[in-house]
Scaffold this motif. Structure first.
Motif, PDB file in Angstrom:
ATOM      1  N   LYS A  48     -39.105   5.418  21.627  1.00 32.87           N
ATOM      2  CA  LYS A  48     -38.593   5.617  23.003  1.00 32.87           C
ATOM      3  C   LYS A  48     -39.137   4.530  23.942  1.00 32.87           C
ATOM      4  N   ALA A  86     -27.711   1.455  21.398  1.00 36.95           N
ATOM      5  CA  ALA A  86     -27.854   2.825  20.901  1.00 36.95           C
ATOM      6  C   ALA A  86     -29.240   3.010  20.281  1.00 36.95           C
ATOM      7  N   TYR A  87     -29.791   4.167  20.472  1.00 40.48           N
ATOM      8  CA  TYR A  87     -31.104   4.531  19.920  1.00 40.48           C
ATOM      9  C   TYR A  87     -31.121   4.299  18.407  1.00 40.48           C
ATOM     10  N   THR A  88     -30.027   4.686  17.745  1.00 38.46           N
ATOM     11  CA  THR A  88     -29.949   4.534  16.282  1.00 38.46           C
ATOM     12  C   THR A  88     -29.936   3.063  15.863  1.00 38.46           C
ATOM     13  N   THR A  89     -29.334   2.217  16.671  1.00 37.20           N
ATOM     14  CA  THR A  89     -29.319   0.775  16.375  1.00 37.20           C
ATOM     15  C   THR A  89     -30.726   0.214  16.433  1.00 37.20           C
ATOM     16  N   SER A 106     -33.494   1.909  16.135  1.00 38.24           N
ATOM     17  CA  SER A 106     -34.228   2.541  15.042  1.00 38.24           C
ATOM     18  C   SER A 106     -33.995   1.806  13.723  1.00 38.24           C
ATOM     19  N   THR A 107     -32.766   1.397  13.483  1.00 35.20           N
ATOM     20  CA  THR A 107     -32.431   0.670  12.255  1.00 35.20           C
ATOM     21  C   THR A 107     -33.149  -0.676  12.214  1.00 35.20           C
ATOM     22  N   ARG A 155     -36.799  -0.182  11.462  1.00 33.10           N
ATOM     23  CA  ARG A 155     -37.028   0.068  10.025  1.00 33.10           C
ATOM     24  C   ARG A 155     -37.008  -1.228   9.225  1.00 33.10           C
TER      25      ARG A 155
END
Length: 127
Positions: A24, A36-39, A41-42, A45
């Motif tokens: 965050k 996007a949060y998921t982008t 996050s990827t 990783r």
């Protein structure tokens, strides 16, 4: 060392700045409109997989921190540029700036001063 993509490098700049960050915190660093949060996050990783960052787990969340310093990354990045574009010659790299017409007199004088300081430092080391 692996090269970073532009999105990876951007996230690394935020992590270097923050020193430790939850996902965050990284998301908050982006200007609007935020990816996007998921982008994010990827990409994070991938940075873990590339061993640029690692994390500590706190329950279900992870706190990320850099494994590679900004200075080390920048040094290797610049060495790659010098090798790729200037045949590995630091001298040719430096002379590029003398031919670059975008630099004004004060910028050239600043570069000259930095070079003179480095010369004096190396001379004093040899004595």
């Amino acid at each position: 060392m692996n090269k970073l993509t532009k999105p990876e490098e951007q996230i690394m700049h935020y992590i270097w700045k923050l020193k430790k960050a939850f996902l965050k915190d990284i998301v908050e660093q982006f200007p609007d409109p935020k990816p996007a949060y998921t982008t994010i996050s990827t990409v994070v990783r991938v940075l873990v997989k590339k061993k640029f960052i690692d994390y500590k787990t706190f329950g279900k969340t992870r706190e990320y921190y850099p494994l590679v310093s900004k200075k080390k990354y920048f040094s290797e990045y610049m060495n790659d540029i010098i090798f790729s574009f200037f045949n590995g010659s630091s001298g040719k790299f430096a002379s590029y700036f003398t031919k670059n017409e975008d630099l004004n007199l004060s910028e050239l004088e600043e570069i000259k001063e930095l070079i003179e300081e480095k010369i004096e430092y190396l001379k004093s080391k040899d004595e």
